[in-house]
Design a protein around this motif. Structure first.
Motif, PDB file in Angstrom:
ATOM      1  N   MET A 157       0.841  -1.205   0.000  1.00 25.69           N
ATOM      2  CA  MET A 157       0.000   0.000   0.000  1.00 25.69           C
ATOM      3  C   MET A 157       0.875   1.254   0.000  1.00 25.69           C
ATOM      4  N   THR A 158       0.544   2.183  -0.897  1.00 24.28           N
ATOM      5  CA  THR A 158       1.289   3.444  -0.964  1.00 24.28           C
ATOM      6  C   THR A 158       0.742   4.416   0.082  1.00 24.28           C
ATOM      7  N   ILE A 159       1.656   4.960   0.881  1.00 21.34           N
ATOM      8  CA  ILE A 159       1.254   5.897   1.937  1.00 21.34           C
ATOM      9  C   ILE A 159       1.509   7.333   1.468  1.00 21.34           C
ATOM     10  N   LEU A 160       0.455   8.134   1.524  1.00 19.87           N
ATOM     11  CA  LEU A 160       0.553   9.530   1.095  1.00 19.87           C
ATOM     12  C   LEU A 160       0.389  10.474   2.284  1.00 19.87           C
ATOM     13  N   GLY A 161       1.054  11.609   2.203  1.00 15.56           N
ATOM     14  CA  GLY A 161       0.898  12.636   3.232  1.00 15.56           C
ATOM     15  C   GLY A 161       0.078  13.800   2.704  1.00 15.56           C
ATOM     16  N   ALA A 162      -0.764  14.379   3.567  1.00 12.79           N
ATOM     17  CA  ALA A 162      -1.622  15.489   3.154  1.00 12.79           C
ATOM     18  C   ALA A 162      -1.580  16.591   4.205  1.00 12.79           C
ATOM     19  N   ILE A 163      -1.442  17.821   3.746  1.00 12.91           N
ATOM     20  CA  ILE A 163      -1.482  18.980   4.653  1.00 12.91           C
ATOM     21  C   ILE A 163      -2.540  19.946   4.147  1.00 12.91           C
ATOM     22  N   GLY A 165      -2.800   9.004   4.285  1.00 14.43           N
ATOM     23  CA  GLY A 165      -3.888   8.330   3.581  1.00 14.43           C
ATOM     24  C   GLY A 165      -3.373   7.504   2.424  1.00 14.43           C
ATOM     25  N   THR A 166      -4.333   6.997   1.664  1.00 10.69           N
ATOM     26  CA  THR A 166      -3.998   6.099   0.563  1.00 10.69           C
ATOM     27  C   THR A 166      -4.403   6.703  -0.784  1.00 10.69           C
ATOM     28  N   GLU A 167      -3.976   6.035  -1.838  1.00  9.58           N
ATOM     29  CA  GLU A 167      -4.335   6.471  -3.193  1.00  9.58           C
ATOM     30  C   GLU A 167      -5.819   6.323  -3.463  1.00  9.58           C
ATOM     31  N   GLU A 168      -6.523   5.579  -2.609  1.00  4.92           N
ATOM     32  CA  GLU A 168      -7.974   5.411  -2.774  1.00  4.92           C
ATOM     33  C   GLU A 168      -8.746   6.474  -2.008  1.00  4.92           C
ATOM     34  N   LYS A 217       6.873   8.204   9.014  1.00  2.00           N
ATOM     35  CA  LYS A 217       5.604   7.626   8.545  1.00  2.00           C
ATOM     36  C   LYS A 217       5.749   6.918   7.185  1.00  2.00           C
ATOM     37  N   GLY A 218       6.887   7.143   6.533  1.00  2.81           N
ATOM     38  CA  GLY A 218       7.103   6.477   5.239  1.00  2.81           C
ATOM     39  C   GLY A 218       6.244   6.994   4.104  1.00  2.81           C
ATOM     40  N   ILE A 219       5.950   8.295   4.129  1.00  2.00           N
ATOM     41  CA  ILE A 219       5.135   8.835   3.045  1.00  2.00           C
ATOM     42  C   ILE A 219       5.916   8.815   1.723  1.00  2.00           C
ATOM     43  N   GLU A 220       5.194   8.525   0.632  1.00  2.00           N
ATOM     44  CA  GLU A 220       5.846   8.446  -0.672  1.00  2.00           C
ATOM     45  C   GLU A 220       5.556   9.657  -1.539  1.00  2.00           C
TER      46      GLU A 220
END
Lengths: 292, 292
Positions: A1-7, A19-22, A50-53
């Motif tokens: 699962m790809t982990i994304l960061g959001a601000i 969050g995720t790509e979904e 957190k390993g965000i990509e």
């Protein structure tokens, strides 16, 4: 699962999420917006390990979202103390070596709604927030609207309601849309908080007048496939039918499309992502960064 | 050399041309707009044997420019006799087996200006024509603006000039932008043709007021990198400095960008393609078809 960061960088608080790509939000925190040093230290500490990509930042403005510009990634001429000419993306790049996308909170929210929300599957939509201010962003041809800079649709000029004598509170334009129709305008016009005014109060007819005039111009200029209305003032759900009906009256059948006639209830709608519209918008910006 | 065909389909006349991918017009003819049978027979005869490899059609509207739609390629709900629900692209496809692009004349003109004209090299611009009507098209992110349909920016609501009592002539909206600021509005307001009014006549201050209000909203919504103003009314060159100055006054420094401050003379400009803006727009549509 790809982990994304959001601000979701707001003038009052920064909401950060993983969050995720979904479009699934796995974790969510918020920090008060004080100084860049203090707030950004908390933001950076949150994402570390957190390993965000990829990272998406939807920000209050004005900002510079134009890649290749010397001030790309900056919050620019904001009157907010400490944040003028602040290099937000530069700061984040010092700590995270991942692709990033930087845009306005409302352009991000429009992209989020087009990706997972009320406009899912459409390649155009408009997102407007009506709260302490008014801002709007848009997706056209699958991409957020940019040009000289980013849209500032909250400040368009609308025709005044004939019975409205309130002068407007926008420090730049006085009685532009924001000056006449954001939450503080309602409070000041009626000398009480908007949420205390009953649904049949004259205040809402005036509010619907201004919002419908704005939507009329957005429809004629951008022809979006969906209009999503969020923000605190739009929690007054009785506003929706009033705005839709006034919009139809103004258009007067000029643009023939089911979305503007029989299907208008599905055309002017609440955020599909609900109160996550802002954070999911930034998540959509992160997804965009990942796929760039 | 690749030979392209271009049709500028207007309500009064159809201008047809042969040109190149570099925007050079090699041959140009025009036919009066009568019935589809008569006019299209002339158009088709003109292009036969010319060896065109793609065809661009910029048309009066409303039209359906949305590919995949059941009525793609149609002139739709026009009040112009004989032309309502006319399948223009279908007719042309019977005779020419080449790629085609169909859009509004003004979206085409915006694309033409972005390809070879005043906005060359930019990926956004707005083209507005002020003549017997007002229409505008736009390029955003390198593509013409589409969504539900095409823009109808000539009909936005503008704030009335405080000294203007003219009711407006738009059959749908009365006093929308077109109703108040197209050529016939000037003629009717002052009871004489616009071109007879001297440059210091009050008419031009009122006209500049309406056009600047429209540009204000276009700038805040679309943030185009260039605004190109064409059409008969804009032949009154004294209007340009008036519109620019009024636009700056309205924006009140809210959007900080050299294009809107020191460089505004290069921001709001005449068509780079001059009187060929329309035909070259259709040529740009043909080039787009070729490269699809």
């Amino acid at each position: 699962m790809t982990i994304l960061g959001a601000i979701e960088a707001g003038g009052t608080k920064f909401v950060c999420g993983i969050g995720t790509e979904e479009g699934e939000v796995l974790e969510r925190v918020s920090f008060p917006t004080t100084t860049p040093e203090e707030t950004m230290a908390q933001v950076i500490a949150f994402f570390e390990g957190k390993g965000i990509e990829a990272l998406g930042v939807g920000s209050f403005g004005p900002i510079d979202p134009i890649e290749g510009s010397p001030t790309y990634g900056y919050i620019t001429t904001t009157p907010k103390p400490h944040w003028g000419q602040y290099n937000m993306i530069g700061k984040l790049k010092e700590h995270f070596n991942v692709p990033m996308t930087f845009d306005t909170d409302v352009n991000g929210a429009a992209l989020g709604e087009a990706t997972w929300g009320a406009a899912q599957g459409l390649d155009s939509c408009l997102y407007i927030t009506v709260g302490t201010g008014i801002g709007a962003g848009a997706v056209v041809g699958g991409k957020m609207v940019h040009g000289l800079s980013h849209p500032e649709m909250g400040h368009i000029i609308v025709r005044r309601h004939p019975e409205d004598t309130y002068e407007g509170f926008c420090p730049y334009h006085g009685d532009c849309l924001e000056g006449l129709a954001a939450g503080p305008a309602i409070n000041k016009r009626w000398e009480q908080p908007a949420y205390e005014l009953p649904a049949d109060h004259k205040a809402w007819e005036i509010e619907a007048h201004y919002l419908a005039h704005a939507l009329m111009n957005y429809v004629l200029i951008l022809t979006p496939q969906k209009i999503v209305m969020g923000g605190g003032v739009m929690k007054q759900e009785h506003l929706f039918p009033m705005v839709r009906s006034k919009l139809q009256e103004l258009l007067a059948g000029y643009v023939q499309h089911p979305a503007l006639q029989s299907e208008i209830d599905q055309y002017v709608v609440s955020p599909g992502l609900g109160d996550n519209a802002g954070l999911c918008g930034s998540l959509a910006l992160a997804k965009l960064a990942l796929n760039k």
